[in-house]
Design an enzyme around this catalytic site. Structure first.
Site, short mmCIF file in Angstrom:
data_model
loop_
_atom_site.label_atom_id
_atom_site.label_comp_id
_atom_site.label_asym_id
_atom_site.label_seq_id
_atom_site.Cartn_x
_atom_site.Cartn_y
_atom_site.Cartn_z
N GLN A 182 0.69 -1.08 -0.17
CA GLN A 182 0.16 -0.14 0.34
C GLN A 182 0.72 1.35 -0.25
O GLN A 182 0.10 1.81 0.26
CB GLN A 182 -0.91 -0.17 1.62
N HIS B 252 -0.68 0.31 6.24
CA HIS B 252 -1.20 1.38 6.81
C HIS B 252 -0.54 2.27 6.60
O HIS B 252 0.06 2.56 7.86
CB HIS B 252 -1.93 0.30 8.07
N GLU C 211 -15.27 3.38 9.69
CA GLU C 211 -15.43 4.54 10.77
C GLU C 211 -15.64 6.56 9.79
O GLU C 211 -14.44 6.11 9.60
CB GLU C 211 -15.38 4.14 12.30
N TYR D 174 -9.32 7.02 19.68
CA TYR D 174 -10.45 6.74 19.15
C TYR D 174 -10.62 5.15 19.17
O TYR D 174 -11.30 4.70 18.53
CB TYR D 174 -10.23 7.10 18.43
N TYR E 112 -9.78 -10.42 9.72
CA TYR E 112 -9.94 -11.15 8.40
C TYR E 112 -10.41 -12.10 8.40
O TYR E 112 -11.11 -13.08 7.73
CB TYR E 112 -9.28 -10.90 7.09
#
Length: 380
Positions: A89, A154, A247, A257, A268
């Site tokens: 990513q 990430h 979210e 959070y 997963y």
């Protein structure tokens, strides 16, 4: 807090009723227009509009920054972009123009940067766009995520500015869940800096010796959307959950959070998150909105233009997994309806922006990525 799973409130422009919010038999829905402005982009990640209708800068995850101009061929890659860790990513991520761009011509870039041990982290820097729009000059890194822990997952990397000129940066937890709760690490955090990368003296943890002073909020998983609400002047953020639990948050100074202790998702594999204590955990903030089934949310933009009144007070969010454009109708800070668009195109939507012309612009995350321009045509 509001939640929708598959039974979303709202309606699609094709006339398919998705819930009970409104009867399509009593409303002539406007028709969606889709214009393909450019194809052949290599997994484009982010775009920024240059002033005076002089073009759109587009990042490609593999490391190129290009200029698109109406009626012209897509530019060759601009010179002066930093080398990137283009793995998984990671790569060249967000682009943002300085709030003072007309004066300083400053371009901010976020990107994945590799360390000496082969692991990577998110970095952010800026340089000056030359007058010919062919190069970024004197690029300087102003922030590096510490430590570097990612093997390709990430990174976060979204950038946005508040009305006071602070730079907000989202940082993924590099798929290392517990780091999001560790205030001595940058993973799983949103940080706030000055435009030159200094720590504002009023940051919430600046006097906490065990915390990184850059931190604004923590307990985030992989933030993929960041935008300033134009009506409240407050920053909003969205992030990927695991399997379920994508979210939207309205991150407040110093607040937690919850990830990975509080989550609406599971691994997963279908097994619970090992550190999770439930969806509601004392001392953590609940999301403003979440999805039980993850759309794979991405870039987001508030709609505050006059061109399409139907879209006023909306928040647009891309969906990578469900391959749609999501429109959330807002009333204050509350989501009162959800609409799914572009389902029939079946493309991963990476970035969403509202142009100075009032149209919505999208980037599709593909090897043959596209720049799309979205609008409405009234039905008579």
């Amino acid at each position: 807090m509001t939640v929708f799973g598959n039974n979303t409130l709202g309606y699609s422009l094709s006339g398919l009723l998705l819930g009970v919010f409104i009867s399509m038999s009593t409303l002539a829905a406007p028709a969606l227009t889709v214009m393909e402005l450019q194809n052949g982009l290599d997994h484009p990640w982010s775009l920024a509009f240059l002033p005076d209708n002089s073009g759109i800068l587009i990042t490609e995850r593999s490391g190129q920054l290009r200029l698109w101009q109406q009626g012209k061929k897509l530019s060759e890659p601009l010179i002066g972009v930093p080398p990137v860790y283009a793995n998984g990513q990671g790569g060249l991520l967000e682009i943002a123009l300085s709030p003072n761009f007309v004066q300083d011509h400053r371009i901010y870039l976020s990107f994945a940067e590799v360390g000496p041990d082969g692991k990577a982290g998110t970095a952010v820097g800026y340089g000056r766009l030359n007058p010919q729009h062919t190069a970024i000059e004197n690029f300087k890194v102003l922030f590096r995520q510490q430590p570097k822990l990612s093997t390709g997952n990430h990174f976060g990397g979204k950038l946005a500015f508040d009305e006071q000129g602070h730079l907000f940066i989202t940082l993924g937890e590099n798929n290392q869940r517990p780091t999001a709760q560790n205030l001595s690490l940058h993973q799983g955090k949103i940080v706030r800096l000055t435009l030159d990368g200094k720590v504002p003296t009023d940051n919430p943890l600046v006097n906490k010796s065990s915390a990184r002073p850059e931190i604004w909020s923590y307990g985030h998983r992989n933030p993929q959307g960041l935008a300033l609400n134009p009506w409240s002047g407050v920053m909003w953020e969205n992030e990927h959950g695991p399997k379920g639990g994508d979210e939207i948050n309205i991150p407040q100074a110093g607040k937690n959070y919850g990830w990975p202790m509080a989550t609406h998702g599971v691994n997963y594999s279908g097994l619970p998150i090992p550190e999770a204590k439930g969806a509601y955990v004392d001392g953590t903030e609940q999301p403003a909105y979440y999805w039980e089934i993850s759309p794979g949310i991405s870039g987001m933009a508030f709609y505050n233009a006059d061109r399409f009144p139907t879209w006023k007070h909306s928040l647009f969010i891309g969906a990578l997994a469900q391959k749609e454009l999501i429109r959330l109708q807002l009333e204050g800070d509350k989501v009162i309806a959800e609409e799914r668009l572009l389902s029939e195109r079946g493309v991963r939507i990476r970035d969403v922006r509202v142009g100075p012309d009032g149209y919505v612009y999208l980037l599709t995350d593909e090897s043959d990525g596209k720049l799309l321009k979205i609008g409405l045509t009234a039905v008579k």
